[in-house]
Design a protein around this motif. Structure first.
Motif, short mmCIF file in Angstrom:
data_model
loop_
_atom_site.label_atom_id
_atom_site.label_comp_id
_atom_site.label_asym_id
_atom_site.label_seq_id
_atom_site.Cartn_x
_atom_site.Cartn_y
_atom_site.Cartn_z
N VAL A 227 88.77 -6.36 -54.89
CA VAL A 227 88.53 -5.40 -55.96
C VAL A 227 87.29 -4.57 -55.64
N SER A 228 87.35 -3.28 -55.95
CA SER A 228 86.25 -2.36 -55.64
C SER A 228 85.04 -2.62 -56.53
N TRP A 229 83.88 -2.28 -56.00
CA TRP A 229 82.65 -2.34 -56.78
C TRP A 229 82.39 -0.99 -57.44
N GLN A 291 80.87 -0.25 -50.65
CA GLN A 291 81.46 -1.24 -49.77
C GLN A 291 80.52 -2.43 -49.54
N PRO A 292 80.91 -3.64 -49.94
CA PRO A 292 80.13 -4.82 -49.55
C PRO A 292 80.32 -5.12 -48.07
N TRP A 293 79.33 -5.78 -47.44
CA TRP A 293 79.38 -5.98 -46.00
C TRP A 293 78.80 -7.34 -45.63
N ALA A 294 79.63 -8.20 -45.07
CA ALA A 294 79.21 -9.51 -44.59
C ALA A 294 80.28 -10.04 -43.65
N ASN A 295 79.95 -11.04 -42.88
CA ASN A 295 80.91 -11.69 -41.99
C ASN A 295 81.85 -12.56 -42.83
N PRO A 296 83.16 -12.30 -42.84
CA PRO A 296 84.07 -13.14 -43.62
C PRO A 296 83.99 -14.61 -43.25
N ASN A 297 83.65 -14.91 -42.00
CA ASN A 297 83.55 -16.31 -41.58
C ASN A 297 82.34 -17.00 -42.20
N TRP A 298 81.30 -16.23 -42.57
CA TRP A 298 80.19 -16.85 -43.28
C TRP A 298 80.65 -17.34 -44.65
N ILE A 299 81.50 -16.55 -45.28
CA ILE A 299 81.90 -16.83 -46.66
C ILE A 299 83.00 -17.89 -46.71
N GLU A 300 83.99 -17.74 -45.85
CA GLU A 300 85.17 -18.60 -45.94
C GLU A 300 85.18 -19.72 -44.91
N GLY A 301 84.42 -19.58 -43.83
CA GLY A 301 84.49 -20.56 -42.76
C GLY A 301 83.28 -21.45 -42.61
N ASP A 302 82.33 -21.35 -43.53
CA ASP A 302 81.14 -22.20 -43.49
C ASP A 302 80.42 -22.05 -42.15
N ASN A 303 80.29 -20.80 -41.68
CA ASN A 303 79.71 -20.55 -40.37
C ASN A 303 78.37 -19.83 -40.44
N MET A 304 77.59 -20.08 -41.49
CA MET A 304 76.26 -19.50 -41.58
C MET A 304 75.24 -20.63 -41.84
N PRO A 305 75.11 -21.59 -40.93
CA PRO A 305 74.19 -22.71 -41.16
C PRO A 305 72.73 -22.28 -41.05
N ILE A 306 71.90 -22.81 -41.95
CA ILE A 306 70.46 -22.60 -41.92
C ILE A 306 69.83 -23.99 -41.94
N PRO A 307 69.63 -24.59 -40.76
CA PRO A 307 69.20 -25.99 -40.69
C PRO A 307 67.80 -26.21 -41.25
N THR A 340 80.99 9.07 -44.08
CA THR A 340 79.59 9.44 -44.28
C THR A 340 78.96 8.39 -45.17
N VAL A 341 77.87 7.79 -44.69
CA VAL A 341 77.14 6.76 -45.45
C VAL A 341 75.88 7.38 -46.02
N TYR A 342 75.67 7.18 -47.34
CA TYR A 342 74.55 7.81 -48.03
C TYR A 342 73.43 6.83 -48.39
N ALA A 343 73.76 5.56 -48.53
CA ALA A 343 72.76 4.60 -49.01
C ALA A 343 73.15 3.20 -48.56
N SER A 344 72.17 2.31 -48.50
CA SER A 344 72.47 0.93 -48.14
C SER A 344 71.55 -0.01 -48.91
N ALA A 345 71.99 -1.26 -49.02
CA ALA A 345 71.21 -2.28 -49.72
C ALA A 345 71.43 -3.61 -49.01
N LEU A 425 74.17 -10.41 -47.35
CA LEU A 425 75.14 -9.46 -47.87
C LEU A 425 74.54 -8.05 -47.91
N GLY A 426 75.26 -7.11 -47.38
CA GLY A 426 74.85 -5.72 -47.47
C GLY A 426 75.85 -4.93 -48.30
N THR A 427 75.44 -3.80 -48.77
CA THR A 427 76.36 -2.84 -49.38
C THR A 427 75.98 -1.45 -48.89
N PHE A 428 76.96 -0.58 -48.84
CA PHE A 428 76.66 0.82 -48.55
C PHE A 428 77.64 1.70 -49.30
#
Length: 432
Positions: A227-229, A291-307, A340-345, A425-428
């Motif tokens: 769903v769109s933001w 547009q949100p921006w992140a690696n899908p594997n971080w969210i669904e694959g538990d692949n963003m470990p911070i030991p 064309t990208v105007y802004a990012s967060a 997570l980024g957005t633009f």
């Protein structure tokens, strides 16, 4: 003898002048800074959008008496670059509504304080100084949660509420602001757009939960979460107009799914009724997507470990989105055509130390969109470029986050919805 010395001195002066070496008289010392001539314009331009009556800051800085009373704290805050809050680094790109102070401006404020904080003459105030623009310029429509809700889960609870969209013609959202009802417990807010053919699925989720709204960890609850933001609110954000001539299309019969993340770690539960305000247009030159921006594997694959025990943990993701634009935007944009990208967060949680979003150019080199060298969870926002950036097929949009998980009580952390979990997570905001 005196006559000869006088003649010699005159002769030397003539000779030095002829040689171009005449000594200029010393310049007079600069006039002591005063509030009305030197300090008020800076406070008004850089601080006035927050430190005003009714602003998001806890006190106003609109008069000499208000500024003078806090002059010591102001000097300390600007020298430490804690205020005005401006998180992007100077090494990235230029943004609109830049609130940062230059070294010269910081030195001027410090000198004014050190020399006693003179008020000066109000007639010396320069003309044409105004509060720096920012925030939502007008609220054409404000939509609130249907009823109040008190969170019951500790420490984190994600709750979605369906808001009716009253417009009977196609409208374009050209600005957004979140209005947390209870800022002490509202961690963030995301407004999702449910198109008319998606509404029934969300209403079913709402109907299945006996309490106001429904539980919605990870997204608004729809399978795939595509769903769109429409916009978002995080601590420190005050809303904004979207770039001129652009807007996000909303069709009649749509609904807004408002996701509210409550956190009770530092406050007791309270009845909340969060709302959102939007600026509307009947037409725009370019249809936009947030547009949100992140690696899908971080969210669904538990692949963003911070030991635990690691002082600098890094994760990075980059992807060429232009070939899949039609799928990514559900047909709003055409694949393989530039955007064309105007802004990012950028968004992380409390372990974040710094982060970066950039475009990896197919021709070589990186084009920085946003660099936050000193992450502060309490000051997040979206930053609009002075010059939009064009992204073509073969370019990759990258996001990189760093965390410090070295505290003695640290535990292993991964991507998660709770405040004690982490995100990268980024957005633009983009058009085609």
């Amino acid at each position: 003898m005196h006559r000869m010395l006088g003649m010699s001195t005159s002769l030397i002066a003539v000779l030095l002048t002829a040689c171009g070496e005449a000594v200029e008289p010393p310049a007079p010392p600069p006039a002591p800074p005063t509030y009305h001539r030197d300090i008020a314009p800076l406070v008004q331009e850089k601080c006035g959008s927050c430190h005003s009556e009714g602003g998001i800051a806890p006190f106003a800085l609109g008069t000499y008496e208000e500024v003078f009373a806090l002059r010591g704290a102001i000097k300390g805050a600007v020298k430490a670059r804690m205020m005005p809050p401006w998180m992007p680094g100077k090494d990235c790109t230029e943004y609109l509504q830049d609130r940062s102070l230059s070294d010269e401006q910081i030195a001027l404020i410090s000198r004014w304080v050190d020399e006693g904080g003179a008020e000066g003459d109000p007639a010396e105030a320069p003309a044409g100084v105004s509060v720096q623009s920012g925030g939502l310029s007008r609220a054409d429509l404000t939509l609130a949660m249907p009823t109040e809700y008190s969170p019951t889960q500790t420490p984190d609870e994600y709750r979605c509420f369906i808001l009716d969209w009253p417009e009977t013609a196609v409208r374009y959202v050209s600005g957004f602001r979140g209005n947390p009802g209870q800022p002490s417990i509202v961690h963030h807010v995301i407004a999702f757009l449910a198109k008319p053919d998606e509404v029934a699925a969300f209403q079913a989720l709402d109907a299945a939960d006996p309490n106001p709204g429904y539980s919605c960890y990870g997204g608004p609850g729809r399978p795939g979460n595509t769903v769109s933001w429409l916009g978002s609110w995080v601590p420190g954000s005050g809303g904004a107009d979207y770039p001129a001539g652009t807007g996000i299309r909303v069709d009649p019969g749509s609904k807004i799914v408002l996701q509210v993340h409550y956190n009770l770690s530092g406050a007791n539960a309270a009845a909340d009724r969060t709302s959102v305000s939007v600026r509307l247009e009947s037409s725009v030159q370019k249809v936009a997507i947030m547009q949100p921006w992140a690696n899908p594997n971080w969210i669904e694959g538990d692949n963003m470990p911070i030991p635990a025990g690691r002082a600098d943990v890094r994760h990075r993701f980059s992807f060429d989105l232009v070939p899949v634009l039609s799928q990514l935007t559900r047909g709003v944009f055409r694949s393989n055509e530039p955007i064309t990208v105007y802004a990012s967060a950028l968004h992380m949680h409390t372990l974040g130390t710094w982060g970066r979003m950039e475009i990896e150019r197919r021709t070589g080199g990186n084009d920085c969109m946003l660099h936050i060298p000193r992450w502060d969870f309490h000051w997040q926002g979206s930053y609009q470029f002075t010059q939009p950036k064009v992204v073509k097929a073969g370019d990759r949009i990258a996001i990189e986050c760093h965390w410090d998980n070295s505290l003695p009580i640290a535990q292993d952390v991964r991507w998660g919805e709770g405040t004690n979990d982490e995100m990268c997570l980024g957005t633009f905001y983009m058009t085609q």
